[in-house]
Design an enzyme around this catalytic site. Structure first.
Site, PDB file in Angstrom:
ATOM      1  N   THR A 212       0.830  -1.178  -0.074  1.00 54.58           N
ATOM      2  CA  THR A 212      -0.030   0.155   0.016  1.00 54.58           C
ATOM      3  C   THR A 212       0.911   1.179   0.047  1.00 54.58           C
ATOM      4  O   THR A 212       2.228   1.141   0.141  1.00 54.58           O
ATOM      5  CB  THR A 212      -0.697   0.135   1.156  1.00 54.58           C
ATOM      6  OG1 THR A 212      -0.114   0.154   2.438  1.00 54.58           O
ATOM      7  CG2 THR A 212      -1.739  -1.008   1.322  1.00 54.58           C
TER       8      THR A 212
ATOM      9  N   HIS B  67      10.980  -1.037  -1.258  1.00 54.47           N
ATOM     10  CA  HIS B  67       9.720  -0.448  -0.780  1.00 54.47           C
ATOM     11  C   HIS B  67       9.538   1.014  -1.393  1.00 54.47           C
ATOM     12  O   HIS B  67      10.406   1.882  -1.398  1.00 54.47           O
ATOM     13  CB  HIS B  67      10.179  -0.050   0.687  1.00 54.47           C
ATOM     14  CG  HIS B  67      10.597  -1.208   1.639  1.00 54.47           C
ATOM     15  ND1 HIS B  67       9.676  -1.933   2.377  1.00 54.47           N
ATOM     16  CD2 HIS B  67      11.893  -1.890   1.624  1.00 54.47           C
ATOM     17  CE1 HIS B  67      10.183  -3.012   2.903  1.00 54.47           C
ATOM     18  NE2 HIS B  67      11.635  -2.891   2.672  1.00 54.47           N
ATOM     19  N   THR B  68       8.688   0.780  -2.688  1.00 53.69           N
ATOM     20  CA  THR B  68       8.550   1.813  -3.253  1.00 53.69           C
ATOM     21  C   THR B  68       8.102   3.175  -2.947  1.00 53.69           C
ATOM     22  O   THR B  68       8.188   4.120  -3.398  1.00 53.69           O
ATOM     23  CB  THR B  68       7.440   1.608  -4.510  1.00 53.69           C
ATOM     24  OG1 THR B  68       6.255   0.971  -4.133  1.00 53.69           O
ATOM     25  CG2 THR B  68       7.993   0.333  -5.127  1.00 53.69           C
ATOM     26  N   CYS B  69       7.468   3.116  -1.772  1.00 46.87           N
ATOM     27  CA  CYS B  69       7.132   4.314  -1.056  1.00 46.87           C
ATOM     28  C   CYS B  69       8.029   5.352  -0.637  1.00 46.87           C
ATOM     29  O   CYS B  69       8.104   6.422  -0.861  1.00 46.87           O
ATOM     30  CB  CYS B  69       5.990   4.013   0.186  1.00 46.87           C
ATOM     31  SG  CYS B  69       4.517   2.947  -0.294  1.00 46.87           S
ATOM     32  N   PHE B  70       9.066   4.672  -0.087  1.00 51.94           N
ATOM     33  CA  PHE B  70      10.071   5.304   0.214  1.00 51.94           C
ATOM     34  C   PHE B  70      11.310   5.296  -0.643  1.00 51.94           C
ATOM     35  O   PHE B  70      12.446   5.763  -0.137  1.00 51.94           O
ATOM     36  CB  PHE B  70      10.697   4.789   1.653  1.00 51.94           C
ATOM     37  CG  PHE B  70       9.502   4.854   2.470  1.00 51.94           C
ATOM     38  CD1 PHE B  70       8.863   5.861   3.085  1.00 51.94           C
ATOM     39  CD2 PHE B  70       8.823   3.474   2.906  1.00 51.94           C
ATOM     40  CE1 PHE B  70       7.780   5.930   4.033  1.00 51.94           C
ATOM     41  CE2 PHE B  70       7.728   3.365   3.854  1.00 51.94           C
ATOM     42  CZ  PHE B  70       7.070   4.766   4.360  1.00 51.94           C
TER      43      PHE B  70
END
Length: 831
Positions: free
Chosen positions: A509, A795-798
């Site tokens: 997510t 962790h693509t979000c970060f």
């Protein structure tokens, strides 16, 4: 006493431009000490006294009397002249009220003295207000005239507050009468006298500030009486300026308050306040702005002009601009100044002020440009802090330039010479709450970053509150259909707040998943197999609405959905790898399509139309073309003929109507054929942006290439050195073998493999135009403690790429080759 001397004495204390009570209390006391100590000396003299009585309306009476005459008899003389009943009169001399039973000699009234008639409590309308303001004046004289501290039961502020509380906030006529009492009582002059006294400055400061604050509060309720407040605040300004100077804090407060009232006040020859009354503030503030700008160009840090001074300057100059604009076109210097309006002298002075301010402003821009070019980061940061209000100042200069012939061009030429600094101001200083349409009047002075910033402010801001955003749970196998349903049923306000994405049966997510969804759903929308959009024949990267999209009964709803998605992608600053056709872009901005606009969209038709327009008229009239006003189109596999106008099949193209034929052909071919699709796409875009006006201005602020860069991103191949420069390490050091191997492997990859690796790492396949520095964050490589047999994870979000310390370069290469395969690199991030 000669008349000239009498006038001089009167001017000392009763000049209309200075406070009549501006006598220094210490001077007052000194003068008192020189008076004869015994009243008998006055009584023994038979020489009559001449003295001056200043009454409430600023009228001055010259009276004669014997020293032995009582004050009561003076009241009688004043009543005989003015009609003011004696019982309504109070006479002040040397800070004391004169008692009726005392003689002039006992009151130590000297020859050529100035007395003040105050506190006339009229028996009409507002007796309580007259009594209150009378008591205020008496208290002020008592405070100023006493040599020792005076005990008072009520302060001047409290008494003035009670007076202001009586001002009607529902009846303009009564409120006006009430304010006239304040003016007629000479209260402003008395309060300024108190402010300039040695021991009572604080009391006067509080009282005047309370009056100003109360005035603003009343005007918030009753806008139509600003013309009654303006003369009072104007008088405070004049008195304080002369007594305390333009740097005095209380003067600055009154000037700023006056500036706030001027835009809502009628000014003119028939009004109580005219443009000549307020123009001195224009000159005063222009001098202050010039000095502050000059200081800001020095090497030492200086904040530059304040926003308050800039806005006050704009408020004071606005009425003159409005007056000049109402008379004629931009006026020419110097011939038109006297002819165009009643304020020729003010117009002449403003013309000079404009040139002076433009000159000093250019110096500031040059200084900024020099520091930008020299890349002096520390000084540049200081300069940017000091320049935060300069864009608003530029706006005011531009506004002034429009009323003078040749000045607007001069303004824009100045900005062009300093384009880098001007655009930097736009990017750093332009705020959502302000109107920036004036910047786009000369688009050549802007660059991509400035235009993008102005356009982006038309879109809503993504909120950080995840409780308000719209949540979507999407099945990858039904990506387009489910995304459409979610958008169709969503509350518009929740979409404007932001999106929260999750794919079914996946744990990931957050922002990384959202970036991936935007990329995938846009690829689906613009996939020609879905019949919504088609690629341009001469540039397969570019798309425009498919004229045959009606094969899907829901096609118009899908176009509205597409408009929402594109607006949201722009709002979230996500590059989706899509480029619009120029004609589609122009129509979204509400622009008319011309022949030159189709040059690249349909080169064959463009050349044909050019030939029709350039042919010899005689050949065209001989029907050499054999054309009529019809157009042949292909629709769902069949060809049909469409009239370009009523009865077009029977209207031959000739030399007189060939321009109309070309325009009609372009309109039918490129506008009418996709009008419904464009309309619904624009409606979806409008749903997100808020209104049609904002949508049109969004596209008008941009060039077609600007939208290309915002939606598609950089056209350049990914630069490994730039990538490396924007990457940090956790667990690894930059000198570790694994890091050296990693960058060597990335350097050997194809352009497509790098894109896939970047997408795996960040959910971004297309970089911003600025490259990696345009991303919201730096990238990170994390060392994990997992088995060396594990593939890298992300962790693509970060923007984190994680992998263990592989033993050899070949092992790392194998692992990276696996994740840079298209079917693996997509959707492989963990969260």
């Amino acid at each position: 006493m000669s008349s000239s001397l009498s006038k001089r004495k009167l001017d000392d204390y009763a000049d209309d431009d200075s406070p009549p009570f501006s006598i220094n209390p210490s001077r007052m006391r000194k003068d008192h000490s020189t008076l004869p100590s015994s009243p008998s000396l006055f009584r023994s003299s038979s020489r009559p006294l001449q003295f001056f009585v200043r009454i409430l309306s600023d009228r001055t009476l010259v009276l004669r009397a014997d020293p032995s005459d009582t004050v009561e008899s003076i009241h009688g003389k004043i009543q005989a002249i003015t009609g003011i009943p004696a019982f309504e009169q109070s006479i002040i001399y040397s800070g004391r009220q004169l008692q009726c039973d005392k003689t002039l000699a006992e009151c130590k009234v000297q020859n050529d003295a100035s007395l003040y008639l105050v506190g006339r409590m009229r028996s009409t309308g507002h007796p309580k207000a007259w009594k209150l303001i009378n008591n205020v004046i008496k208290l002020i004289f008592k405070l100023c005239g006493s040599k020792s501290p005076v005990y008072v039961t009520q302060t001047v502020k409290v008494m003035l507050a009670e007076f202001m509380s009586l001002t009607s906030q529902t009846d303009a006529e009564k409120a006006t009468e009430h304010l006239l009492i304040f003016s007629a009582s000479s209260a402003p002059k008395a309060l300024v006298m108190l402010y300039m006294s040695k021991d009572n400055r604080g009391a006067a400061d509080e009282a005047i500030r309370h009056f100003v604050t109360s005035s603003k509060g009343i005007l918030n309720v009753m806008h139509n009486i600003s013309g009654e407040f303006v003369p009072i605040i104007l008088e405070f300004c004049r008195l304080l300026k002369k007594a305390a100077g333009i740097d005095d804090p209380l003067y600055c407060l009154c000037r700023s308050s006056l500036a706030g009232m001027v835009p809502n006040t009628e000014l003119g020859e028939k009004a109580k306040t005219g443009i000549p009354d307020i123009f001195p503030f224009v000159q005063e503030l222009s001098t202050k702005l010039t000095n502050d700008f000059a200081l800001s160009t020095q090497s030492m840090p200086f904040p530059g002009p304040s926003l308050a001074d800039i806005r006050d300057f704009a408020s004071f100059v606005a009425p003159l601009i409005k007056e000049i604009e109402g008379f004629c076109d931009p006026i020419k210097f110097p011939s038109d100044f006297r002819r165009v309006c009643h304020y020729g002298e003010e117009a002449r002075m403003l013309y000079k002020i404009f040139h002076d301010l433009l000159g000093i402003f250019e110096m500031c821009l040059r200084k900024m440009e020099d520091r930008m070019n020299n890349d002096v980061k520390q000084d540049y940061g200081i300069l940017c802090v000091g320049s935060c209000h300069q864009l608003e100042f530029a706006k005011e200069l531009h506004k002034i330039s429009t009323i003078y012939s040749g000045c607007e061009g001069l303004f824009w030429e100045t900005m062009k010479r300093n384009k880098g600094a001007f655009c930097n101001l736009v990017v750093r200083c332009a705020k959502r709450s302000e109107d920036h349409t004036w910047v786009m009047e000369c688009k050549e002075v802007t660059n991509f970053e400035a235009r993008r910033h102005l356009a982006m402010m038309k879109l809503p801001e993504v909120k950080d509150d995840y409780g308000e955003i719209h949540e979507m749970l999407i099945d990858r196998s039904h990506l387009l259909a489910e995304s459409f349903e979610y958008m169709k049923n969503a509350e518009i306000e929740s979409l404007r707040a932001g999106l929260f994405m999750e794919f079914k049966n996946e744990e990931a997510t957050g922002p990384g998943v959202l970036r991936e969804w935007f990329f995938l759903v846009c690829q689906a929308i613009f996939n020609p197999q879905n019949a919504l959009f088609v690629a341009c024949s001469n540039d397969l990267r570019r798309f425009y609405p498919n004229p045959a999209s009606k094969v899907d009964p829901m096609h118009l709803e899908y176009f509205r959905f597409s408009g929402k998605v594109i607006a949201l992608a722009l709002m979230h600053k996500i590059q989706v790898g899509i480029v619009f056709d120029r004609l589609f872009f122009l129509q979204l901005g509400g622009r008319t399509i011309t022949l030159e606009d189709i040059r690249y969209a349909d080169p064959l038709l463009y050349n044909s139309c050019k030939q029709i327009l350039e042919m010899d008229p005689e050949l065209v009239d001989q029907d050499a073309l054999g054309l009529t006003f019809v157009h042949e189109v292909e629709e769902l596999g069949t060809r049909k003929t469409v009239d370009l106008c009523t009865g077009g099949e029977n209207i031959a193209v000739n030399s007189e109507n060939r321009r109309k034929y070309v325009d009609s052909l372009i309109r039918h071919r490129f506008v009418l054929a996709i009008a419904d699709q464009v309309k619904h796409f624009a409606k979806g875009f409008e749903d997100i942006i808020g209104c049609p006006r904002l949508q049109n201005s969004f596209f008008k602020y941009l060039d077609p290439e600007d939208l290309d860069w915002m939606l598609h991103g950089s056209e350049s191949a990914i630069c490994v050195d730039d990538w490396k420069a924007h990457t940090e390490y956790h667990g690894f050091k930059e000198t570790d073998d694994q890091i050296s191997w990693f960058w060597k492997i990335v350097g050997d990859m194809t352009a497509e493999q790098r894109k896939i690796l970047l997408f795996f790492w960040t959910s971004i396949k297309f970089l911003p135009v600025e490259g990696f520095r345009g991303l919201a964050s730096r990238l990170y490589i994390y060392k994990t403690s997992e088995s060396r047999r594990r593939l890298p994870s992300s962790h693509t979000c970060f923007y984190r790429l994680c992998f263990p310390a592989y033993r050899t370069c070949n092992v790392m290469r194998d692992r990276l080759n696996i994740i840079t395969q298209e079917h693996v690199g997509c959707s492989f991030g963990t969260w």
